[in-house]
Design an enzyme around this catalytic site. Structure first.
Site, short mmCIF file in Angstrom:
data_model
loop_
_atom_site.label_atom_id
_atom_site.label_comp_id
_atom_site.label_asym_id
_atom_site.label_seq_id
_atom_site.Cartn_x
_atom_site.Cartn_y
_atom_site.Cartn_z
N ASP A 1 34.44 2.63 -39.71
CA ASP A 1 34.60 1.87 -41.30
C ASP A 1 34.50 0.54 -41.15
O ASP A 1 34.92 -0.22 -42.21
CB ASP A 1 36.44 2.18 -41.26
CG ASP A 1 37.32 1.28 -40.49
OD1 ASP A 1 36.81 1.37 -39.23
OD2 ASP A 1 38.08 0.91 -40.98
N SER B 1 39.51 4.70 -38.51
CA SER B 1 38.89 3.61 -37.75
C SER B 1 38.09 4.26 -36.43
O SER B 1 37.00 4.64 -36.97
CB SER B 1 39.88 2.47 -37.26
OG SER B 1 39.39 1.22 -36.81
N ASP C 1 35.15 -2.30 -39.79
CA ASP C 1 36.03 -3.40 -39.55
C ASP C 1 35.83 -4.03 -38.14
O ASP C 1 35.88 -5.26 -38.23
CB ASP C 1 37.63 -3.09 -39.82
CG ASP C 1 38.35 -1.90 -38.94
OD1 ASP C 1 37.56 -1.49 -38.00
OD2 ASP C 1 39.16 -1.88 -39.02
N ASP D 1 32.17 -0.29 -35.89
CA ASP D 1 32.81 1.36 -35.87
C ASP D 1 32.58 1.96 -37.07
O ASP D 1 32.02 1.46 -38.01
CB ASP D 1 34.30 0.93 -35.40
CG ASP D 1 35.02 0.63 -36.45
OD1 ASP D 1 34.54 -0.21 -37.22
OD2 ASP D 1 36.37 0.46 -36.08
#
Length: 582
Positions: free
Chosen positions: A308, A154, A310, A306
């Site tokens: 990834d 993340s 999400d 960000d």
């Protein structure tokens, strides 16, 4: 001293097991170097524990060792996960989705995961290249799979990688599956791992899933007419070197937005994140390049996802025309207000809708929901808990949105994790609506504060790395649990909630049970003046987090904003002093 010597001996014994032929030469060299080093700090940090599932699955610093992210730890986790899937779905051909983001070693870890699942007779839909976390969640549901894995850390610094485990509803695993998977993982030895994949069971996926996902994201749209009127909204977007770089501009165009600009330096896929100190939208520094381009292009707003994709970050112009970075509570509050107000205006609310927020997220959202007759549910930190609320009410009540203070929101139910593509499209719709009404996002935020009360939220992170840090964090929670504060920032504490014991204690000594699906290591204190402080160790990083929420009843309009910020900042400083966090 004796305890430290015993720990070193234990770590040395574990490390020597990693010198066997089961591990590759590079790994053996790295472990041998730790054993040969007189300073045993690195050895202890690498071997003092096994890397375990937290609120987001596996996550850790990359390197050799039981407490590190490497292909062997990933391999044992996947073998255990595969064993659990085959036991949970006996007699059928199970299938999983596997994806990864831009991080170093991400593709190698993803291919390792795919090989191990396939070697265990499980069909694997492997994304051809990096993809957003929410698209992995969507694909699991869309393809009718039993589980999934996304290789991502993340928003963590570049040294980290991770492994998010998903179940058949597209959500990260919850009890009993999380505990069941851990039990299976703990049984696995390195020689049990089937690293040699069955290529016939690995199916590449890509563009066709992108199309289906983007079509699903459009279900989060509330009012297309306002977008058509404001299609030239001037948008600057950055993927922070990650997975949103293709999907998010495509999604914005599919909604009707036509004036989209990207930050070129941050469109480059790079797991070292060279243009930011840390690729975390919670850090203002990460938005510097976006704001610079936004100024040059006279943009209406600057947005980012960000690595990834999400989480999202939003920057809008304040009343002086300067850039104002919105925090996660403000964005969650704005999403909640807009969804309720405009669905209500358009006749889209039928009376069976509900919103979800985490217990550490602003209580202003509760006021918005209550005033408009919409059910609000509180859940633990971690989007798997929001996904759980969707699951338990599926087919009975209609989910219309949910979010948390850490820059995550989900505005529709085809995905069961934070979704920045859908959320970014929706915040641009909200900005278009505001402009259609002669306002900015900042003006809208001030209007919400004026109607529902001003609230200032500040998260204080106390970082304590390594084993000694973990022990210190554990002791801090024990001390707070045994001796909770009597007052915070000059206001009396009237209610203490302990989500580990599931008890709420009032100032008069009475105790009530908390209605939650499970226990969690979280403490909350509520004060007479509306102050709320939540304390929890992070499940994914070596830190303990203090979430403060303070009020200023003197706020009446945007003209009061600066003074209210000063008033509440002073109150937060006083709370830090009470908790010895200075």
């Amino acid at each position: 001293m004796a305890n430290n010597e015993a720990l070193i001996k234990q770590c040395e014994q574990l490390a020597k097991e990693w010198l066997s032929p089961s591990f590759d030469e590079e790994t053996r060299k790295e472990v041998q170097a730790m054993l040969d080093n007189e300073d045993k700090t690195d050895l202890i940090d690498a071997f003092y524990q096994n890397l375990e599932f937290g609120t987001g699955g596996l996550r850790g610093i990359m390197g050799a060792g039981t407490n590190r992210m490497n292909k062997y730890i990933v391999g044992m986790a996947t073998q255990g996960f595969a064993n659990y899937i085959n036991k949970a779905f006996p007699g059928k051909q199970s299938a999983v989705v596997v994806g990864h983001d831009c991080r170093n070693n991400g593709r190698m870890f993803a291919e390792t995961v795919a090989d191990i699942f396939s070697a265990n007779g499980i069909k694997v839909y492997l994304f051809e290249s990096l993809r957003p976390t929410p698209e992995i969640s969507f694909a699991i549901r869309h393809l009718g799979c039993q589980a999934g894995v996304n290789v991502t850390a993340s928003h963590n610094p570049k040294e980290y990688n991770g492994y998010k485990a998903y179940w058949d509803d597209g959500a990260q695993v919850l009890a009993p599956h999380d505990k069941g998977i851990i039990d299976e993982v703990n049984k696995v030895k390195i020689d049990d791992v089937k690293f040699e994949g069955n290529k016939e069971l690995i199916i590449p996926i890509g563009g066709e899933m992108d199309w289906d996902y983007i079509q699903a994201v459009k279900e989060a749209m509330v009012d297309q007419d306002v977008i058509l009127r404001q299609k030239d909204l001037n948008i600057v977007y950055s993927p922070m070197h990650g997975t949103g770089r293709v999907i998010i501009p495509m999604a914005l165009r599919s909604w009707g937005f036509q004036n989209i600009h990207v930050v070129p330096e941050q469109m480059v896929i790079d797991g070292n994140f060279p243009t930011v100190v840390s690729p975390n939208p919670e850090n203002a520094e990460a938005m510097t390049l976006g704001m610079k381009l936004g100024t040059k292009l006279n943009a209406d707003l600057v947005i980012a996802s960000d690595p990834d994709a999400d989480r999202l970050a939003i920057v809008c112009r304040n009343s002086k025309g300067e850039w104002e970075i919105l925090n996660g509570n403000q964005t969650c509050m704005m999403f909640s207000w807009y969804i309720i107000a405009n669905k209500k205006k358009l006749g889209q609310l039928k009376g069976n809708e509900f919103l979800v927020k985490t217990i550490v997220t602003t209580e202003v959202i509760a006021k918005i929901a209550q005033k408009n007759g919409v059910e609000l549910r509180d859940c633990y930190t971690g989007f798997k808990w929001i996904a759980n609320e969707i699951r338990v009410s599926e087919g009975v009540k209609k989910y219309i949105g949910g979010g948390e203070e850490s820059f995550g929101f989900l505005p529709f139910d085809k995905v069961r994790d934070k979704d920045s593509p859908a959320s970014i499209c929706l915040i641009c719709e909200i900005a278009a609506w505001a402009r259609d009404n002669g306002k900015t996002l900042y003006d809208l935020l001030m209007d919400i504060y004026a109607e529902y009360g001003f609230s200032r939220e500040v998260t204080i992170n106390v970082v304590r790395p390594g084993k000694s840090g973990a022990d210190e964090i554990k002791q801090m929670m024990t001390d707070f649990r045994n001796n909770p504060p009597k007052e915070l920032g000059g206001s009396k504490v009237t209610l203490c909630k302990d989500f580990k014991t599931l008890e709420a204690k009032k100032a008069d000594g009475s105790v009530e049970k908390l209605n939650m699906p499970d226990s969690s290591n979280v403490l909350q204190w509520f004060c007479e003046d509306g102050t709320k402080v939540s304390v929890r160790p992070s499940g994914t990083e070596p830190k303990i987090k203090f979430y403060t929420e303070v009020k200023d009843p003197a706020f009446k309009s945007a003209a009061d904003y600066e003074q209210s910020m000063k008033t509440t900042d002073a109150k937060v400083a006083a709370i830090k002093k009470c908790l010895n966090l200075d």
